[in-house]
Design an enzyme around this catalytic site. Sequence first.
Site, PDB file in Angstrom:
ATOM      1  N   ARG A 107      21.604 -29.647  10.701  1.00  0.00           N
ATOM      2  CA  ARG A 107      21.708 -29.486  12.157  1.00  0.00           C
ATOM      3  C   ARG A 107      21.270 -30.724  12.928  1.00  0.00           C
ATOM      4  NH1 ARG A 107      25.223 -25.747  11.281  1.00  0.00           N
ATOM      5  NH2 ARG A 107      24.395 -23.693  10.716  1.00  0.00           N
ATOM      6  N   LYS A 148      19.699 -18.840  -1.459  1.00  0.00           N
ATOM      7  CA  LYS A 148      20.833 -18.109  -0.905  1.00  0.00           C
ATOM      8  C   LYS A 148      22.100 -18.482  -1.677  1.00  0.00           C
ATOM      9  CE  LYS A 148      21.617 -21.493   2.807  1.00  0.00           C
ATOM     10  NZ  LYS A 148      21.538 -21.760   4.257  1.00  0.00           N
ATOM     11  N   HIS A 149      23.112 -17.594  -1.745  1.00  0.00           N
ATOM     12  CA  HIS A 149      23.242 -16.290  -1.092  1.00  0.00           C
ATOM     13  C   HIS A 149      23.316 -15.261  -2.211  1.00  0.00           C
ATOM     14  CE1 HIS A 149      25.036 -19.394   1.520  1.00  0.00           C
ATOM     15  NE2 HIS A 149      24.560 -18.684   2.542  1.00  0.00           N
ATOM     16  N   HIS A 193      31.815 -15.779   7.331  1.00  0.00           N
ATOM     17  CA  HIS A 193      31.692 -15.965   8.780  1.00  0.00           C
ATOM     18  C   HIS A 193      32.866 -15.323   9.524  1.00  0.00           C
ATOM     19  CE1 HIS A 193      29.097 -19.230   7.266  1.00  0.00           C
ATOM     20  NE2 HIS A 193      28.446 -19.089   8.401  1.00  0.00           N
ATOM     21  N   ASP A 216      21.599 -12.154   6.066  1.00  0.00           N
ATOM     22  CA  ASP A 216      22.396 -13.220   6.649  1.00  0.00           C
ATOM     23  C   ASP A 216      22.732 -12.792   8.084  1.00  0.00           C
ATOM     24  OD1 ASP A 216      23.776 -15.591   6.914  1.00  0.00           O
ATOM     25  OD2 ASP A 216      24.997 -15.316   5.115  1.00  0.00           O
TER      26      ASP A 216
END
Length: 344
Positions: free
Chosen positions: A75, A172-173, A185, A255
């Site tokens: 990010r 994860k996951h 998503h 999640d």
Amino acid sequence: MRTAPPGPVMLDVHGLELDAEDRELLNHPSVGGLILFARNFHDARQLAALTDAIHSVRRPPLLIAVDHEGGRVQRFKSDGFTHLPSMHTLGSRYEADAGGALADARAAGYVLAAELRALGVDLSFTPVLDLDYGRSGVIGDRAFHLDPAIVAPLAGALAEGLRAAGMKSVGKHFPGHGWAEADSHVAIPVDERDFDTIWALDIRPYLDLGRQIDAVMPAHVIYPAVDRMPAGFSRTWVQDILRGKLAFDGVVFSDDLSMEGASVAGDVVARAEAAWDAGCDMVLVCNARDQAVKLIDGWRPEFDSVRSARVASLMPARPYGDRSVLAQDARYRDALDAVRSLLA
């Protein structure tokens, strides 16, 4: 300042600083954490001010998390943040030089955690333990390798680096998103394989790592041979397999409940209830303020001191550093040199 134990909801905020609505939401007793995104970052000074404001809202302070894995999922990428390699880079290096790759993974973990901790971020949702079958575009080079016997030691080394810099880890996951081709998503992925295959391959890193990993995030993937619900909504996966067969007693995060892969459970309140009933300790609602408000207004889970204490255990034990302290950290400088060499 509100004093309250951490609640079971992690949500996000709009921008570079807290507004009045953000503060109201963060003070809600159901909230226990906050996840940051690229929109919340302009530069180091601003991020430090934002995390300080978030930590000052209540006591004990809210857990601040971020998806900061390296590669294409990172990010913060400027103003002193090192561009970290993808985990696939480390897996490829392991094939040629296992010892060197493990050292590089420790260095990457240390740099990742030290840079985030210096600006008040408590946790990154990493490492990815999915296997790279070459089928999942959403996972792809986020995975270390196809071979679980390579994934486990590299993830363990990365977690060791995180821990040395004062940060816990999140695998994860669970039990594995690498085989399912759909992106959770925007779709509802299905993995048709039988349990024995998943246990022997995808679950192997979790089995090998044990409590080297402090938290786990189940996948929004349906494994119909085991349960008709996605893993994060399944008592079979969370309670019987993760908590039971694997004896995992760390934190379990859902999640993001706003993802399409979670839609099979109903509206956002039904999704949270399903994740909570399955055994998740904290549920995430991201990039959907209306859904976050609906959830904390409409969901009243009974307070669970054990789950709350688990979440609280992820907070760093030592005081926050800052950029000036980081500059004097010899281990950070050495780790940074190793990461830069890996990227050269």
